[in-house]
Design a protein around this motif. Structure first.
Motif, PDB file in Angstrom:
ATOM      1  N   HIS A 188     -22.290 -30.731 -50.119  1.00  0.00           N
ATOM      2  CA  HIS A 188     -21.791 -31.262 -48.852  1.00  0.00           C
ATOM      3  C   HIS A 188     -20.575 -30.523 -48.344  1.00  0.00           C
ATOM      4  O   HIS A 188     -20.272 -30.577 -47.168  1.00  0.00           O
ATOM      5  N   GLN A 218      -8.464 -43.882 -56.881  1.00  0.00           N
ATOM      6  CA  GLN A 218      -9.420 -44.212 -55.819  1.00  0.00           C
ATOM      7  C   GLN A 218      -8.715 -44.697 -54.563  1.00  0.00           C
ATOM      8  O   GLN A 218      -9.150 -44.417 -53.453  1.00  0.00           O
ATOM      9  N   SER A 256     -16.944 -30.381 -43.977  1.00  0.00           N
ATOM     10  CA  SER A 256     -18.385 -30.452 -44.171  1.00  0.00           C
ATOM     11  C   SER A 256     -18.988 -29.055 -44.120  1.00  0.00           C
ATOM     12  O   SER A 256     -18.540 -28.207 -43.350  1.00  0.00           O
ATOM     13  N   LYS A 263     -16.770 -41.919 -45.429  1.00  0.00           N
ATOM     14  CA  LYS A 263     -17.645 -40.895 -46.002  1.00  0.00           C
ATOM     15  C   LYS A 263     -17.061 -40.410 -47.339  1.00  0.00           C
ATOM     16  O   LYS A 263     -17.783 -40.260 -48.312  1.00  0.00           O
ATOM     17  N   ALA A 280     -17.545 -42.880 -49.958  1.00  0.00           N
ATOM     18  CA  ALA A 280     -18.939 -42.881 -50.412  1.00  0.00           C
ATOM     19  C   ALA A 280     -19.190 -41.731 -51.383  1.00  0.00           C
ATOM     20  O   ALA A 280     -19.886 -41.881 -52.382  1.00  0.00           O
ATOM     21  N   PHE A 281     -18.576 -40.576 -51.068  1.00  0.00           N
ATOM     22  CA  PHE A 281     -18.731 -39.432 -51.985  1.00  0.00           C
ATOM     23  C   PHE A 281     -18.177 -39.790 -53.358  1.00  0.00           C
ATOM     24  O   PHE A 281     -18.791 -39.527 -54.383  1.00  0.00           O
ATOM     25  N   ILE A 282     -17.000 -40.385 -53.348  1.00  0.00           N
ATOM     26  CA  ILE A 282     -16.328 -40.630 -54.615  1.00  0.00           C
ATOM     27  C   ILE A 282     -17.068 -41.677 -55.440  1.00  0.00           C
ATOM     28  O   ILE A 282     -17.028 -41.661 -56.663  1.00  0.00           O
ATOM     29  N   MET A 283     -17.806 -42.557 -54.736  1.00  0.00           N
ATOM     30  CA  MET A 283     -18.593 -43.544 -55.476  1.00  0.00           C
ATOM     31  C   MET A 283     -19.658 -42.882 -56.336  1.00  0.00           C
ATOM     32  O   MET A 283     -20.204 -43.506 -57.239  1.00  0.00           O
ATOM     33  N   GLU A 284     -19.950 -41.642 -56.029  1.00  0.00           N
ATOM     34  CA  GLU A 284     -20.980 -40.956 -56.820  1.00  0.00           C
ATOM     35  C   GLU A 284     -20.425 -40.393 -58.125  1.00  0.00           C
ATOM     36  O   GLU A 284     -21.182 -39.942 -58.970  1.00  0.00           O
ATOM     37  N   VAL A 285     -19.103 -40.349 -58.239  1.00  0.00           N
ATOM     38  CA  VAL A 285     -18.522 -39.792 -59.468  1.00  0.00           C
ATOM     39  C   VAL A 285     -18.235 -40.957 -60.414  1.00  0.00           C
ATOM     40  O   VAL A 285     -17.398 -41.792 -60.125  1.00  0.00           O
ATOM     41  N   PRO A 286     -18.959 -41.013 -61.540  1.00  0.00           N
ATOM     42  CA  PRO A 286     -18.708 -42.120 -62.460  1.00  0.00           C
ATOM     43  C   PRO A 286     -17.377 -41.943 -63.188  1.00  0.00           C
ATOM     44  O   PRO A 286     -16.932 -40.816 -63.413  1.00  0.00           O
ATOM     45  N   ILE A 287     -16.772 -43.060 -63.528  1.00  0.00           N
ATOM     46  CA  ILE A 287     -15.528 -42.990 -64.297  1.00  0.00           C
ATOM     47  C   ILE A 287     -15.893 -42.724 -65.751  1.00  0.00           C
ATOM     48  O   ILE A 287     -16.690 -43.461 -66.328  1.00  0.00           O
TER      49      ILE A 287
END
Lengths: 650, 305
Positions: free
Chosen positions: B235, B270, B283, B294, B297-304
């Motif tokens: 992205h 966060q 972008s 946005k 939302a991107f950061i939600m894809e990185v697991p802790i």
């Protein structure tokens, strides 16, 4: 309950796209079911509805499955299988709340894509399947990375598919071909041909309305001329008046017939779930796992449930030699019935000096008595042959053929019916002839001294153009089914014809390359690498190679995954935290992977007050141990104790 | 003790800047993390007031410059003027010699002036006529720019945007807050009522303490995963730089300290993340910056981890 996540919409789109080619094969209520549930989902997402409860969902599921069981009859057929998948595809979004549900929904889409193979393997479907997989994979990426743009996801998905090409090629060459049918079960309902073991008057004329392809014959040299395009299928020996049966099973042919000018060609037959093959009159070799019977019909060892290619050789001029003792059955008639026809035949036999003259009289009788070749023959009475010959005088090829054969037997000439196809459309771009179900035909063979079995087509006496120019000219225009009548005139029909021919030619190439790649080709391919599939050792070798490949890729994959999660696993604090989280997840409080410990504790505290204290205590210890400098053995001991003891249900 | 004081400051500033608690907290976090702040918003939204009230509250000196295209570096840094009385050049320090500097509409200044200012921000020193002068600590620049007007501006290049620790937007006040604003006293008189809660020494002390906030290895892993994600994900035009990584670390520390902890949690990271990386990422498709939603939302894809 939580409202639905808007990411369900792309999943539904993937499901719909995967299911689209199946719509003609599904029961209408199943299609309605999917549309209804999916529209509900669109609205639910739009207006934030929480969706139906457990009981409603259970009732819907049970109802859907029951509906399939009732409407499809047997649960094991392929149609029922696709029906079940469609029902599940309709239901699954309804209960899709967690990430896991979404993944399952996408995988249902993949399953549905595969089921397209149940129906057809042609090029168009294959291209569509690739497209479907592309979209499903893009949705799969979206489910896991919801922030991505559509374009980027499709691009990534395409990239993954391109990366999979080497594997695809490898599997294409190495994956063991199953002879007969891989999808046999699924095919049973859809596979069909116009021919059964018996022939009733009126059976064939019904077939004219069927535009489905029957088979395609690809020639290496010139195409046979139109009058010689008789495609032999089954031979019917037993006469029961209006009905003809295969009757006896002819023995295997002992001596190969030889004549001048053989035609070398291959036939690619659409699955018909029967055991016979169609070959140009008269075949002389038995391809693959088939045998050539003494009546020159080809019989397979298995039911043809899979589009398959056969290499054949035929002679259009031949002499089958003397009448064999078992072939005397070709003179048998039912004890009673159709007395007028018998009388007429006897009359001819008395008058004639040779058998040829009897045949001549019979053909002349058809020619001179205003017989009509029609697609809509009238119903015949209790003595159908008499009724046809002396009263109605209207019929299709099977009427003429069975009446003619009846007359011949009555006159003492051995006669049998042959069912198959006549004609077919030559394709200029591919040097092949494509034959449709509507080309089905029945003719007669009589045995003559010195000539052997000889083809006589009584239809020719009535409608010679049927043989020379095909169906379109032989019957009156208003009787023809839509696809045969030349409704469109001028340029467009010409262009349509060209496009149709081109497309069929491309399809033929596709078939001969991919469908034609059989067990035998695979065998000879592997032989080049020193693997002989005929020997046990070779089979083991190829099996070993596949297993080794799978294990190797498994090891590489798990190593990569292991390295990624390595750090987390090694740390005992984290290990117990994962255990703690999975206990909570089972109790209905899953942790998002990006959710920090404090947020998680807060969320649980809000959702279930009774858990708050215990969860807070554990999370506090976890934070101390993992994120501060103060962690020590005492904290750890307490932490481990609490996590082990923790039970969210009490 | 610190937490109470922090809440006092937030509350006090909140009496002037109504209904913008999150922005106040972010600005304070940025300041205590020894970083500079970029406020992007339209005129009249309260940018200047925020800067002013911050400096008063913290007991720091405040100067303001309005950037224009005919401005020269000397106008900010100061110039030496020949004085006949003493027969020598005397340095007249520019507005940069202060604790809190508000640089309004920074994108209206020419690149030359911009870079002079940015050098001062980075090095905490200015060089005028060959002589290097240190700026007094703490030094904190609040720059503003109007993202909706482009004519006659010199947009800050990527490399210079990177020097701002955070970028925030203030946005319109809520209806209730605006009602209160219209009904209540004028901001000027409100500003006069503000009393300093801290002094310069205390600010420096807090800054030092923040450097000592504990960041565990697990936390660093998470931070690195986020950096990695921006570098690998399709992205983004470009991933985050190591400097951005350090900025994230510093801000997370500051945020956790201000919330009364001496260790950082994933939640801290966060909380501040969109404001720290928003102006650093573009972008891949259209080179535009992402919205905060946005980025979240991107950061939600990185697991802790």
């Amino acid at each position: 309950m939580k409202p639905y996540d808007k990411n369900i919409i792309p999943i539904i789109c993937a499901l719909a796209i995967a299911l689209a080619p199946q719509i003609p094969h599904l029961k209408p209520w199943v299609v309605g079911w999917c549309i209804l549930l999916w529209s509900y989902m669109f609205l639910a997402v739009r207006y934030g509805w929480a969706g139906p409860g457990k009981v409603t969902r259970f009732l819907l599921t049970a109802g859907g499955f029951l509906g399939v069981a009732v409407s499809y009859g047997k649960i094991l057929g392929g149609g029922a299988f696709i029906g079940l998948l469609a029902i599940m595809a309709g239901l699954k979004p309804l209960e899709t709340k967690t990430h896991r549900d979404k993944m399952i929904a996408v995988f249902i889409a993949y399953f549905i894509v595969i089921t397209s193979l149940f129906e057809s393997e042609n090029l168009a479907i294959t291209i569509y399947m690739f497209l479907s997989v592309l979209i499903s994979t893009a949705v799969l990426i979206h489910v896991n990375h919801p922030s991505g743009k559509l374009k980027a996801n499709v691009k990534q998905s395409a990239k993954i598919m391109v990366q999979a090409i080497p594997l695809m090629i490898l599997l294409f060459f190495l994956f063991p071909r199953l002879q007969g049918s891989l999808w046999g079960l699924a095919r049973q309902k859809t596979a069909h041909t116009g021919f059964t073991e018996s022939l009733n008057m009126g059976d064939i004329s019904k077939l004219v309305h069927n535009d489905k392809a029957a088979f395609r014959a690809e020639f290496s040299g010139d195409l046979p001329e139109p009058a010689k395009r008789y495609w032999r299928g089954i031979v019917l020996w037993r006469c029961e008046g209006a009905r003809w049966h295969v009757g006896i099973r002819a023995p295997q042919l002992q001596h190969e017939t030889k004549a001048a000018e053989p035609y070398e060609y291959s036939v690619i037959i659409e699955p018909h779930n029967k055991r016979w093959l169609f070959a140009l009159d008269l075949p002389s070799n038995a391809p693959g796992r088939s045998i050539l019977l003494d009546d020159y019909s080809l019989r397979l060892n298995y039911n043809l449930r899979h589009k398959q290619r056969f290499n054949l050789r035929s002679y259009t001029s031949y002499n089958t030699g003397p009448l064999k003792p078992w072939e005397r059955t070709a003179l048998k008639l039912p004890a009673r019935g159709n007395e007028n026809a018998r009388e007429l035949a006897l009359l001819w036999a008395l008058e004639a000096e040779t058998d040829e003259q009897i045949i001549e009289s019979a053909l002349n009788y058809f020619k001179e008595n205003n017989f009509l070749y029609t697609l809509n023959p009238p119903l015949l009475g209790s003595n159908p042959i008499d009724d046809f010959l002396f009263n109605k005088k209207q019929g299709y090829c099977e009427h003429f053929a069975s009446a003619f054969a009846f007359l011949m037997r009555a006159a003492g000439i051995p006669a049998r019916l042959v069912g198959g196809y006549l004609g077919g459309k030559p394709n200029l771009y591919g040097n092949f002839i494509s034959v449709r179900q509507s080309d089905a035909h029945v003719w007669v063979e009589v045995w003559l001294q010195g000539k052997g079995w000889t083809r006589v087509d009584p239809t020719y006496a009535v409608a010679p153009s049927r043989i020379d120019q095909g169906m379109e000219t032989a019957v009156s225009a208003d009787e023809l089914p839509g696809f045969l009548s030349s409704g469109q005139q001028g340029v467009f029909s010409g262009i349509q014809e060209v496009i149709r021919n081109r497309w069929e030619a491309i399809n033929a190439k596709w078939d001969s390359f991919f469908i034609g790649y059989s067990y035998d080709d695979q065998k000879s391919f592997l032989l080049r690498f020193g693997i002989n599939l005929e020997t046990l050792k070779g089979k083991l070798k190829s099996l070993l190679a596949i297993v080794a490949l799978i294990i190797l890729s498994g090891i590489i994959l798990s190593l990569r995954l292991f390295r990624k999660h390595h750090v987390g696993r090694r740390d005992p604090v984290q290990r117990f935290y994962i255990r703690f989280c999975s206990k909570l997840e089972k109790a209905g409080f899953p942790r998002r992977s990006d959710q920090g410990p404090r947020d998680y504790a807060k969320e649980i505290g809000q959702k279930k007050r009774s858990l708050k204290e215990r969860v807070d205590e554990i999370i506090d210890l976890y934070i101390i141990l993992r994120y501060t400098r103060r962690g020590n053995a005492n904290y750890m001991k307490k932490y481990v104790f609490l996590v082990n003891q923790f039970n969210p249900r009490h | 003790m610190m937490e109470q004081k922090y809440e006092d400051i937030v509350q006090q500033i909140g009496t002037v800047i109504l209904g913008k608690e999150k922005q106040i907290r972010l600005a304070l976090t940025c300041l205590f993390a020894q970083g500079h702040l970029l406020i992007e918003d339209m005129p009249g939204i309260g940018k200047t007031t925020l800067a002013k009230v911050l400096s008063v509250c913290l007991g720091l000196s405040f100067r303001r410059i309005q950037c224009t295209s005919d401005m020269l570096p000397g106008d900010i840094l100061g110039v030496s003027v020949f004085e006949q009385k003493s027969g020598s050049f005397i340095f007249h320090p520019g507005p940069i010699f202060t604790h809190v500097l508000l640089s309004d509409e920074i994108n209206r200044a020419t690149p030359k002036t911009q870079s002079a200012l940015l050098e001062a921000m980075e090095e905490q020193q200015v060089t005028v006529e060959g002589k290097t002068r240190r700026l007094e600590e703490p030094f904190f620049v609040i720059a503003t720019q109007n993202p909706f007007e482009y004519s006659g501006t010199f947009p800050l290049p990527e490399s210079q945007l990177d020097r701002f620790l955070m970028r925030i937007e203030i946005g319109y006040p809520g209806r209730q807050a605006e009602h209160q604003l219209l009904k209540g006293d004028e901001p000027k008189s409100l500003l006069a009522k503000i009393k300093p809660c801290l002094d310069k020494e205390e600010v420096l002390k807090i800054q030092r303490k923040i450097s000592g906030v504990h960041v565990s290895d697990a936390m660093l892993e998470y931070l690195q995963d986020i950096l990695d994600f921006t570098r690998r994900s399709p992205h983004f035009y470009m991933g985050l730089s190591p400097r951005a990584g350090m900025a994230l670390l510093q801000t997370a520390k500051s945020w956790s300290f201000l919330h009364g902890r001496d260790y950082a949690l994933p939640e801290d990271l966060q909380q501040i993340l969109p404001w720290v990386i928003g102006h650093r990422l573009r972008s891949k498709d259209d080179l535009q910056q992402f919205s905060n939603e946005k980025i979240n939302a991107f950061i939600m894809e990185v697991p802790i981890p």
